[in-house]
Write an enzyme that holds these catalytic residues in place. Structure first.
Site, PDB file in Angstrom:
ATOM      1  N   ARG A 188       0.798  -1.177   0.050  1.00  0.00           N
ATOM      2  CA  ARG A 188       0.180   0.048  -0.069  1.00  0.00           C
ATOM      3  C   ARG A 188       0.967   1.377   0.057  1.00  0.00           C
ATOM      4  NH1 ARG A 188      -3.711  -3.209  -1.819  1.00  0.00           N
ATOM      5  NH2 ARG A 188      -4.397  -4.760  -0.323  1.00  0.00           N
ATOM      6  N   ASN A 230       2.932  -7.307   7.716  1.00  0.00           N
ATOM      7  CA  ASN A 230       3.025  -8.788   7.096  1.00  0.00           C
ATOM      8  C   ASN A 230       4.266  -9.320   6.868  1.00  0.00           C
ATOM      9  OD1 ASN A 230       0.098  -8.901   6.736  1.00  0.00           O
ATOM     10  ND2 ASN A 230       0.040  -7.835   4.870  1.00  0.00           N
ATOM     11  N   LYS A 309       1.188  -8.584  13.896  1.00  0.00           N
ATOM     12  CA  LYS A 309      -0.092  -8.912  13.228  1.00  0.00           C
ATOM     13  C   LYS A 309      -0.283 -10.236  13.122  1.00  0.00           C
ATOM     14  CE  LYS A 309      -2.470  -8.534   8.636  1.00  0.00           C
ATOM     15  NZ  LYS A 309      -2.253  -7.868   7.361  1.00  0.00           N
ATOM     16  N   GLU A 313      -5.358 -12.291   8.309  1.00  0.00           N
ATOM     17  CA  GLU A 313      -5.265 -12.205   6.706  1.00  0.00           C
ATOM     18  C   GLU A 313      -3.831 -13.226   6.765  1.00  0.00           C
ATOM     19  OE1 GLU A 313      -4.822  -8.280   5.913  1.00  0.00           O
ATOM     20  OE2 GLU A 313      -6.864  -8.149   5.672  1.00  0.00           O
ATOM     21  N   ARG A 363     -17.868  -8.789   9.992  1.00  0.00           N
ATOM     22  CA  ARG A 363     -16.516  -8.257  10.209  1.00  0.00           C
ATOM     23  C   ARG A 363     -16.186  -7.239  11.283  1.00  0.00           C
ATOM     24  NH1 ARG A 363     -12.248  -7.029   5.325  1.00  0.00           N
ATOM     25  NH2 ARG A 363     -10.934  -5.546   6.560  1.00  0.00           N
ATOM     26  N   LYS A 387      -7.419  -0.365  14.585  1.00  0.00           N
ATOM     27  CA  LYS A 387      -7.782   0.553  13.595  1.00  0.00           C
ATOM     28  C   LYS A 387      -8.774   1.567  14.218  1.00  0.00           C
ATOM     29  CE  LYS A 387      -6.171  -2.187   9.818  1.00  0.00           C
ATOM     30  NZ  LYS A 387      -6.349  -2.619   8.429  1.00  0.00           N
ATOM     31  N   ASP A 392     -11.977  -1.224   8.236  1.00  0.00           N
ATOM     32  CA  ASP A 392     -10.575  -1.121   7.586  1.00  0.00           C
ATOM     33  C   ASP A 392     -10.273   0.069   7.008  1.00  0.00           C
ATOM     34  OD1 ASP A 392      -8.219  -1.849   6.790  1.00  0.00           O
ATOM     35  OD2 ASP A 392      -8.892  -3.574   5.346  1.00  0.00           O
ATOM     36  N   GLU A 420      -4.552   4.119   1.296  1.00  0.00           N
ATOM     37  CA  GLU A 420      -4.969   2.946   0.719  1.00  0.00           C
ATOM     38  C   GLU A 420      -6.575   3.099   0.156  1.00  0.00           C
ATOM     39  OE1 GLU A 420      -4.672  -0.528   3.065  1.00  0.00           O
ATOM     40  OE2 GLU A 420      -5.731  -1.801   1.323  1.00  0.00           O
ATOM     41  N   GLU A 540     -15.220  11.514   0.092  1.00  0.00           N
ATOM     42  CA  GLU A 540     -16.155  10.923   0.605  1.00  0.00           C
ATOM     43  C   GLU A 540     -17.401  11.136  -0.244  1.00  0.00           C
ATOM     44  OE1 GLU A 540     -18.010  12.526   4.327  1.00  0.00           O
ATOM     45  OE2 GLU A 540     -18.908  10.593   4.850  1.00  0.00           O
TER      46      GLU A 540
HETATM   47  O1  GCW Z   1      -6.291  -2.585   4.776  1.00  0.00           O
HETATM   48  C1  GCW Z   1      -5.698  -3.814   4.823  1.00  0.00           C
HETATM   49  C2  GCW Z   1      -4.738  -3.750   3.777  1.00  0.00           C
HETATM   50  C3  GCW Z   1      -3.582  -4.831   3.802  1.00  0.00           C
HETATM   51  C4  GCW Z   1      -2.909  -4.478   5.062  1.00  0.00           C
HETATM   52  C5  GCW Z   1      -3.980  -4.643   6.247  1.00  0.00           C
HETATM   53  C6  GCW Z   1      -3.377  -4.611   7.702  1.00  0.00           C
HETATM   54  C7  GCW Z   1      -0.667  -4.757   5.719  1.00  0.00           C
HETATM   55  O2  GCW Z   1      -5.303  -3.766   2.477  1.00  0.00           O
HETATM   56  O3  GCW Z   1      -2.540  -4.396   2.790  1.00  0.00           O
HETATM   57  O4  GCW Z   1      -1.886  -5.365   5.434  1.00  0.00           O
HETATM   58  O5  GCW Z   1      -5.334  -3.935   6.027  1.00  0.00           O
HETATM   59  O6  GCW Z   1      -3.720  -3.448   8.380  1.00  0.00           O
HETATM   60  O7  GCW Z   1      -2.943  -5.349   8.338  1.00  0.00           O
END
Ligand code: GCW
Length: 736
Positions: A188, A230, A309, A313, A363, A387, A392, A420, A540
């Site tokens: 990203r 990641n 993390k 994912e 989610r 977050k 997300d 992103e 927005e």
């Molecule tokens: O929003 C998502 C993104 C991923 C990211 C993930 C996260 C690093 O699309 O690319 O991975 O969140 O926050 O872990």
């Protein structure tokens, strides 16, 4: 220092961002005294020297200033031992005991309560003083004086105390060491490559990293995680045999008061240590982390800690061993504790293999469901990093309910400076107002604490995913620098007005704005505000409506694709049908997510009547004809906002073109912004046409042509030959 980092080709010169030489003019033209010693004070001295060299001032450094006589006060001619008196200086920056005479002179009682990073600032008797108990405070005070410019040396002002609201103000880089086959060098990342890594090795561009550190210190950031959450194979090794690369970065950031953190692979004991398991309760695993962490501190004594993390994912985590996330986090916290390190444990844990047919899995519920039962179980040096919203990083989400539900846990709020989901640094989208709304949100209603106060009181942090990269303008879109700057400033003081912060950034970054008498300067400032103040709301307007989120192209997440995620496993659905759209998250008939909020929000969000318009489709599934508080139906609101969003972008682009003639903006920067505005306009039109057409086709409800709102895009406006006040914009058209 202060000079642009140059490479052989002048076109590659790195932009100074908010620290151009000009922004040091006021300070650099003064007589400066620095009292105190140590690495950070040396940085202040070097910064002051560089500024004075350019602007004609002078710097005197008393590394052992505690020898300065107590009677040395402003106006005093000197101490008699050859040291000029404080009155011989325009600016005094003095640390701790070394500052004794200056404290008295400034009329400040030194009570030792400024903390590790705070400072006091005053101007009296023609002398401006910055006083700190600890070195970092002096550094932040120095940059405060830079921000003030001439105002720091004008009228006298009484002592002000400044200290950060959050003790950790952190950037997470999603940088890979190797170029990943899918996410490339920076996951990203929209700003060229990584400042730290290139093609599998450390980039080795020390000047660049140092320049980055300066920029961060100048806006108050004090922690950086240098690799992606990641964690892939090579990045896993940063913890052990590649640790030297991390130590080299730490050496460059340290003089600016920034501690390095590392994202680690939870399965490291298996991947690196050859153990058969990474089970957090396994003795061998615990000793492996303890020993590995000890080695990290042997080479980076001020190492900040780990970022994890886990079970998210595809990343490994404690669930793989039948353990809880508290057990997972505590394993690492225990290893870090003897050295004062912290583990940032991300709350971004959800099922990304959901069945879209199953409407009961939500989610948005996931972080709360996973983590609130663990409140009170995390070790003291574990910070749960959530977050800001439950999904997300969308342009509009409610504030994550986790932030109000874990009173016995240290909490970090995570923002995403990298855009992103907000235009990927091709679109102007100043995020200060979004972050400010989140930080000022009161989960328990008007009399309760704000999110920022909750995070601060918990001993937590503010974190943003960095938007900076190897691009010569740092952030791809030069105006996206404002997001990085604003993040630091809001993390220092979440109560700051984000538009005032933007103005500060404009003043520093575009010194042409400040030549007081210059009309052109005022025009530039006005144009930047006109383009940026409302740019988040503009974004927005032309993207997913009323908080429903996503509708982006799968994978890269840029541009519209209304059904792109509708039938996938990611849990990001809008449920549009011929009658209506939105996600029913009520307790009465939906997923029950509204119940994760305390009162009054649990009731406000539950109620169709009370739910704020901008979040309506996040919480409710409604007919297209549902009437909003603003008097529009949902469908008409979708049409109108998508038209007006594009019109606003067209006006931004026009406004930018008009400042070219004034010549106050560097040509390359001007051109970069212009090109990106072209793309923003193209993309915004694509959004408008896809969204409006999609919902017209779904609902069969026509667009009600508006009376002239005066909001038409100037370039496409077609005034009626009779002067009639009907909007006749070509762009107010829906494709059937
Ligand atoms: O929003 C998502 C993104 C991923 C990211 C993930 C996260 C690093 O699309 O690319 O991975 O969140 O926050 O872990």
């Amino acid at each position: 220092m202060g000079k642009p980092v140059t490479t052989s080709d002048p076109a590659d010169e790195v932009h100074d961002a908010w620290l151009p030489s000009e922004s040091f003019r006021a300070l650099g033209a003064r007589r400066v005294l620095v009292r105190g010693g140590g690495t950070l004070v040396e940085t202040v001295v070097r910064e002051a020297e560089a500024a004075c060299e350019r602007h004609g001032g002078s710097v005197r450094h008393q590394a052992h200033g505690d020898r300065a006589p107590a009677d040395s006060v402003p106006g005093d001619g000197g101490s008699g031992d050859g040291t000029p008196g404080d009155g011989a200086f325009d600016l005094i920056l003095a640390l701790g005991r070394a500052a004794a005479p200056s404290w008295a002179a400034a009329g400040i009682e030194r009570d030792g309560t400024l903390g590790a990073e705070g400072y006091a600032l005053a101007r009296r008797g023609g002398v401006t003083v910055v006083l700190a108990d600890e070195p970092a405070g002096l550094l932040y005070g120095f940059f405060h004086v830079v921000r003030l410019g001439e105002a720091a040396f004008a009228d006298a002002f009484a002592a002000q105390r400044h200290e950060p609201a959050l003790r950790e103000r952190m950037l997470d880089h999603w940088d890979n060491v190797d170029v990943h086959p899918v996410t490339r060098q920076v996951e990203r990342g929209y700003s060229g490559g990584s400042i730290f890594w290139r093609d599998g090795v450390a980039r080795g561009d020390h000047d660049r990293v140092r320049a980055y550190a300066r920029l961060l210190a100048a806006c108050g950031i004090n922690a950086v995680a240098v690799n992606n959450v990641n964690v892939h194979a090579t990045e896993t090794r940063l913890l052990t045999d590649r640790l030297g690369d991390v130590a080299a970065i730490a050496d460059l950031l340290r003089p600016y008061g920034i501690r390095v953190h590392l994202s680690v692979n939870f399965a490291s004991p298996v991947a690196l240590g050859g153990l058969p398991t990474a089970d957090p309760l396994d003795e061998a695993v615990r000793s492996w982390w303890a020993e590995t962490t000890r080695r990290v501190y042997a080479s980076i004594p001020d190492f900040g800690g780990y970022v994890v993390k886990a079970d998210s994912e595809g990343q490994p985590g404690p669930f793989g061993y039948g353990r809880s996330h508290a057990e997972g986090a505590n394993l690492l916290a225990e290893a870090l504790a003897p050295f004062g390190g912290t583990v940032h444990w991300r709350a971004f844990v959800y099922d990304h293999r959901q069945d879209w047919r199953d409407r009961s899995t939500d989610r948005a519920r996931a972080a709360y469901d996973h983590f609130t039962p663990l409140d009170g179980l995390f070790r003291q040096n574990a910070v749960l990093q959530a977050k800001y919203g439950p999904m997300d990083f969308q342009a509009r989400e409610p504030v994550s309910p986790v932030l109000a539900a874990m009173p016995a846990t240290r909490l970090a709020v995570e923002f995403q400076a990298t855009q992103e989901y907000t235009g990927q640094q091709w679109h102007v989208c100043y995020l200060g107002p979004l972050w400010s709304e989140v930080l000022g949100f009161r989960p328990w209603g008007p009399d309760g604490r704000t999110v920022a106060e909750v995070a601060a009181a918990s001993g937590g942090a503010l974190v943003a995913v960095s938007n900076a990269g190897a691009d010569r303008f740092w952030t791809g879109h030069p105006l996206a620098q404002a997001n990085l700057y604003a993040f630091g400033r809001l993390a220092w003081d979440p109560r700051l007005d984000p538009i005032a912060v933007l103005d500060e950034w404009i003043t520093l970054t575009f010194p042409g704005c400040s030549s007081a008498q210059s009309e052109a300067g005022e025009r530039l400032r006005g144009t930047l505000h006109a383009m940026m103040d409302e740019s988040w709301r503009t974004y927005e307007q032309y993207t997913a409506p009323l908080g429903v989120g996503f509708m982006v192209r799968p994978g890269h997440h840029y541009g519209p694709d209304v059904d792109g995620y509708e039938y996938t496993s990611w849990g990001t659905y809008h449920f549009a049908d011929r009658d209506g759209l939105g996600v029913d998250r009520t307790r009465a008939t939906g997923t029950g997510f509204t119940g994760q909020y305390p009162k009054p929000w649990s009731d406000t969000y539950e109620s169709l009547d009370q739910c704020p318009d901008e979040l309506l489709l996040f919480f409710h599934h409604v007919p297209y004809t549902h009437l909003l508080h603003n008097g529009s139906t949902v469908i008409q609101h979708i049409y109108d906002t998508h038209f007006s969003g594009v019109e606003r972008v067209a006006r931004m682009r026009l406004a930018w073109e008009q400042i070219e003639a004034d010549g106050l903006v560097d040509r390359d920067l001007f051109a970069r912004v212009r090109d990106r505005l072209d793309e923003q306009l193209r993309c915004a039109r694509e959004w408008r046409d896809q969204i409006n057409t999609y919902f017209h086709r779904k609902s069969g409800i026509s667009y009600q042509r508006c009376a002239d709102t005066g909001a038409c895009c100037a370039e496409e406006r077609r005034p009626d030959e009779n002067g009639a006040s009907h909007c006749r914009c070509r762009c107010r058209r829906i494709f059937f």
